[in-house]
Design a protein around this motif. Structure first.
Motif, mmCIF file in Angstrom:
data_model
loop_
_atom_site.group_PDB
_atom_site.id
_atom_site.type_symbol
_atom_site.label_atom_id
_atom_site.label_comp_id
_atom_site.label_asym_id
_atom_site.label_seq_id
_atom_site.Cartn_x
_atom_site.Cartn_y
_atom_site.Cartn_z
ATOM 1 N N LEU A 156 16.877 4.022 -5.021
ATOM 2 C CA LEU A 156 16.883 2.587 -4.738
ATOM 3 C C LEU A 156 16.500 2.303 -3.291
ATOM 4 O O LEU A 156 15.827 1.303 -3.001
ATOM 5 C CB LEU A 156 18.256 1.999 -5.042
ATOM 6 N N THR A 157 16.891 3.184 -2.372
ATOM 7 C CA THR A 157 16.535 2.973 -0.957
ATOM 8 C C THR A 157 15.036 3.070 -0.757
ATOM 9 O O THR A 157 14.452 2.301 0.030
ATOM 10 C CB THR A 157 17.269 4.003 -0.079
ATOM 11 N N ALA A 158 14.363 3.982 -1.452
ATOM 12 C CA ALA A 158 12.900 4.083 -1.362
ATOM 13 C C ALA A 158 12.241 2.794 -1.831
ATOM 14 O O ALA A 158 11.277 2.315 -1.208
ATOM 15 C CB ALA A 158 12.407 5.263 -2.198
ATOM 16 N N LEU A 159 12.755 2.199 -2.886
ATOM 17 C CA LEU A 159 12.214 0.930 -3.371
ATOM 18 C C LEU A 159 12.478 -0.195 -2.376
ATOM 19 O O LEU A 159 11.593 -1.023 -2.107
ATOM 20 C CB LEU A 159 12.836 0.579 -4.721
ATOM 21 N N MET A 160 13.673 -0.228 -1.824
ATOM 22 C CA MET A 160 14.005 -1.292 -0.862
ATOM 23 C C MET A 160 13.141 -1.209 0.390
ATOM 24 O O MET A 160 12.763 -2.242 0.960
ATOM 25 C CB MET A 160 15.488 -1.230 -0.500
ATOM 26 N N ALA A 161 12.823 -0.007 0.824
ATOM 27 C CA ALA A 161 11.961 0.139 2.007
ATOM 28 C C ALA A 161 10.592 -0.470 1.760
ATOM 29 O O ALA A 161 9.975 -1.048 2.676
ATOM 30 C CB ALA A 161 11.830 1.618 2.363
ATOM 31 N N ILE A 162 10.096 -0.352 0.536
ATOM 32 C CA ILE A 162 8.805 -0.974 0.175
ATOM 33 C C ILE A 162 8.925 -2.489 0.163
ATOM 34 O O ILE A 162 8.077 -3.208 0.704
ATOM 35 C CB ILE A 162 8.366 -0.455 -1.211
ATOM 36 N N GLN A 163 9.980 -2.967 -0.459
ATOM 37 C CA GLN A 163 10.164 -4.410 -0.575
ATOM 38 C C GLN A 163 10.354 -5.078 0.784
ATOM 39 O O GLN A 163 9.926 -6.212 0.985
ATOM 40 C CB GLN A 163 11.348 -4.705 -1.491
ATOM 41 N N LYS A 164 10.973 -4.381 1.731
ATOM 42 C CA LYS A 164 11.161 -4.929 3.072
ATOM 43 C C LYS A 164 9.833 -5.209 3.752
ATOM 44 O O LYS A 164 9.737 -6.092 4.618
ATOM 45 C CB LYS A 164 11.989 -3.962 3.925
ATOM 46 N N GLN A 165 8.789 -4.461 3.362
ATOM 47 C CA GLN A 165 7.457 -4.675 3.940
ATOM 48 C C GLN A 165 6.590 -5.581 3.068
ATOM 49 O O GLN A 165 5.414 -5.778 3.357
ATOM 50 C CB GLN A 165 6.763 -3.335 4.158
ATOM 51 N N GLY A 166 7.165 -6.109 1.985
ATOM 52 C CA GLY A 166 6.416 -7.011 1.121
ATOM 53 C C GLY A 166 5.301 -6.325 0.347
ATOM 54 O O GLY A 166 4.324 -6.977 -0.046
ATOM 55 N N LEU A 167 5.437 -5.032 0.103
ATOM 56 C CA LEU A 167 4.396 -4.285 -0.598
ATOM 57 C C LEU A 167 4.650 -4.294 -2.107
ATOM 58 O O LEU A 167 5.794 -4.281 -2.554
ATOM 59 C CB LEU A 167 4.357 -2.838 -0.088
ATOM 60 N N PRO A 168 3.591 -4.294 -2.895
ATOM 61 C CA PRO A 168 3.757 -4.335 -4.357
ATOM 62 C C PRO A 168 4.154 -2.975 -4.921
ATOM 63 O O PRO A 168 3.837 -1.922 -4.355
ATOM 64 C CB PRO A 168 2.370 -4.759 -4.852
ATOM 65 N N HIS A 169 4.835 -3.014 -6.063
ATOM 66 C CA HIS A 169 5.197 -1.785 -6.764
ATOM 67 C C HIS A 169 5.277 -2.081 -8.254
ATOM 68 O O HIS A 169 5.437 -3.229 -8.687
ATOM 69 C CB HIS A 169 6.528 -1.220 -6.263
ATOM 70 N N ALA A 170 5.184 -1.049 -9.051
ATOM 71 C CA ALA A 170 5.237 -1.187 -10.506
ATOM 72 C C ALA A 170 6.680 -1.337 -10.976
ATOM 73 O O ALA A 170 7.636 -1.095 -10.237
ATOM 74 C CB ALA A 170 4.597 0.032 -11.169
ATOM 75 N N ARG A 171 6.813 -1.754 -12.207
ATOM 76 C CA ARG A 171 8.121 -1.765 -12.862
ATOM 77 C C ARG A 171 8.722 -0.360 -12.777
ATOM 78 O O ARG A 171 8.026 0.643 -12.941
ATOM 79 C CB ARG A 171 7.960 -2.172 -14.326
ATOM 80 N N THR A 172 10.037 -0.299 -12.501
ATOM 81 C CA THR A 172 10.685 0.990 -12.284
ATOM 82 C C THR A 172 11.960 1.085 -13.105
ATOM 83 O O THR A 172 12.756 0.140 -13.165
ATOM 84 C CB THR A 172 11.015 1.192 -10.794
ATOM 85 N N VAL A 173 12.132 2.227 -13.740
ATOM 86 C CA VAL A 173 13.349 2.547 -14.482
ATOM 87 C C VAL A 173 14.016 3.731 -13.790
ATOM 88 O O VAL A 173 13.350 4.712 -13.442
ATOM 89 C CB VAL A 173 13.017 2.894 -15.952
ATOM 90 N N VAL A 174 15.331 3.625 -13.587
ATOM 91 C CA VAL A 174 16.094 4.705 -12.970
ATOM 92 C C VAL A 174 17.140 5.189 -13.971
ATOM 93 O O VAL A 174 17.924 4.390 -14.495
ATOM 94 C CB VAL A 174 16.780 4.260 -11.663
ATOM 95 N N ILE A 175 17.149 6.498 -14.230
ATOM 96 C CA ILE A 175 18.111 7.109 -15.137
ATOM 97 C C ILE A 175 18.929 8.134 -14.362
ATOM 98 O O ILE A 175 18.378 9.033 -13.729
ATOM 99 C CB ILE A 175 17.399 7.805 -16.317
#
Length: 475
Positions: free
Chosen positions: A143-162
């Motif tokens: 989740l931290t890796a995803l948040m780091a992307i979002q903090k920069q306003g960068l796009p990402h694909a739908r993500t599922v975490v298991i």
């Protein structure tokens, strides 16, 4: 992605939240169900699930959902969905699947005096204790890796975490959840697994193969009860000698090489080339990573052969014994029975079920001295050999490693087993895989003095962010 900004955010998140969370997580003796059959009654697994789920639920991630999925009689599973950056969350859309586990290996003896499996200790930027590196950090890092992307306003694909709770027992609960959640998972084009190893703490390491495993308990009975050794030895065959004869059917007692051809598989040329490069980079670090008693010589004549032995050739370990009393309680008795727990590591492409059948047949047919011999199979798990790395992923891994560590990405095999990978390879044959982790030299997962190398884990989290960004841009 601005690597420096991402790293600064990730470093702070680790220091402020993840490390304190892992300290509390290490205190929980949530042993995998194979090692704690009463896990549900004891409640430790639920405690760990709730701790990780609560932190994940509290994170400020738009369009995130979290569910603790439960199937009666099976360990629970944490399932998270994070919508794509444009807000869409359709399983038919391009999807990233991120994986980790929260169950732990048992205590194991041999911990240093001030350390212990359920005692978190920070020393030299390493967090000691069972499960932090294998694999408690995975949910937090994902989740931290995803948040780091979002903090920069960068796009990402739908993500599922298991995050499963049965991996250390062979993931025997996981197929039921994958089947139940199949429509919600979708068809991942990228799988990121944070449960593997690293050759050093200086660059990004990507796992390209995992060995499989066949295991079970070999038992030899010669008497209905123990008798005086002076009266019986020389007449009654020793159960230990019989078991030793049986083991000689499996391995060369001088070299440790496995003898039955059923346990071998061809090694792909690309894996030989990658292994040779790893041997050149790590050198004697391959051997120095192990806590050898002074003077003990490693197997094989060079580091290249040692890596092949560890990653692509079968190897037998004896992980438990019964029927033999502790030395202080050992009288002059010819024991009636001896049992050994066998763990046979298999090449990544070997069939574990067929290997288990062969193991049982070889050990039980035509027993020496007509002793009563039985073999009770235990865990069997297929290995995994990665598909060819797509150019976009190879470029991304190299970019991430260079930007974060200042050194090139490396590719290697691992001697352990992650059952989920073989399962995913079959279910999602078109997916690309980033299999990586923090289990580097001396981290000693499953053994005493296990630790999580915090600075390395922080940088690895940033590399994961880079791959998620590049996955979206791959075209």
């Amino acid at each position: 992605m601005d690597t420096q900004k991402a790293q600064a955010f990730i470093d702070k998140k680790w220091d402020d939240e993840i490390v304190p969370e892992l300290i509390e997580y290490i205190k929980i003796p949530n042993k995998s169900p194979h090692f704690d059959p009463k896990w549900d009654e004891h409640g430790y697994m639920e405690q760990a699930v709730q701790q990780i789920a609560n932190w994940c639920e509290a994170q400020d991630i738009p369009n995130k959902s979290l569910e603790i999925v439960r199937i009666p009689g099976r360990t629970p599973l944490i399932f998270m969905e994070i919508a794509a950056s444009d807000g869409t969350n359709n399983p038919s859309d391009d999807t990233i699947l991120m994986y980790g586990h929260l169950d732990k290996q048992p205590e194991m003896s041999g911990w240093e005096e001030d350390l212990g499996p359920w005692i978190p200790v920070m020393r030299d930027n390493k967090l000691y204790g069972r499960g932090g590196a294998d694999d408690g950090y995975a949910a937090y890092a994902s989740l931290t890796a995803l948040m780091a992307i979002q903090k920069q306003g960068l796009p990402h694909a739908r993500t599922v975490v298991i995050i499963e709770a049965c991996e250390e027992s062979g993931s025997y609960d996981l197929p039921y959840y994958i089947d139940q959640l199949r429509d919600r998972i979708g068809e991942p084009s990228l799988v990121i697994c944070l449960d593997s190893g690293a050759g050093n703490y200086e660059q990004l390491w990507c796992t390209m193969s995992l060995r499989g495993m066949a295991s079970g308990t070999l038992k030899v009975d010669v008497l209905r009860e123990g008798i005086h050794s002076g009266m019986g030895s020389g007449v009654v065959p020793s159960s230990f000698r019989v078991i030793r004869q049986l083991l000689n059917r499996l391995e060369d007692d001088k070299s440790g090489r496995l003898l039955p051809k059923e346990f071998y598989a061809d090694i792909p040329h690309q894996r030989l080339e990658q292994t040779l490069k790893v041997a050149e980079v790590l050198g004697d670090g391959i051997v120095e990573a192990y806590p050898f008693v002074e003077g003990v010589e490693p197997m094989a004549e060079n580091n290249f052969e040692r890596l092949l032995n560890r990653n692509w050739r079968p190897a037998l370990s004896y992980t438990g014994a019964s029927g033999m009393p502790e030395i202080e309680n050992a009288g002059n008795v010819l024991r009636p029975t001896t049992s050994l727990k066998l763990s046979l590591r298999l090449p990544p492409t070997a069939d574990s079920e067929k290997a288990t059948e062969a193991l049982k047949r070889i050990l039980t047919e035509d027993p020496p001295s007509n002793a009563k011999v039985s073999f009770e199979p235990d865990q069997a798990g297929d290995g995994w050999n990665a598909p060819d790395v797509a150019p976009w992923l190879a470029d991304s891994l190299e970019r991430g490693s260079q930007n974060v560590y200042g050194k090139p990405a490396m590719y290697m095999g691992e001697g352990g087993t992650i059952p989920f990978m073989g399962m995913l390879g079959e279910k999602f044959p078109e997916a690309q895989f980033m299999i990586t982790g923090v289990l580097g030299p001396n981290s000693n997962a499953h053994g005493p003095n296990e630790f999580l190398h915090i600075p390395f884990a922080k940088k690895l989290t940033t590399c994961v962010s880079q791959v998620i960004v590049d996955h979206y841009k791959r075209g």
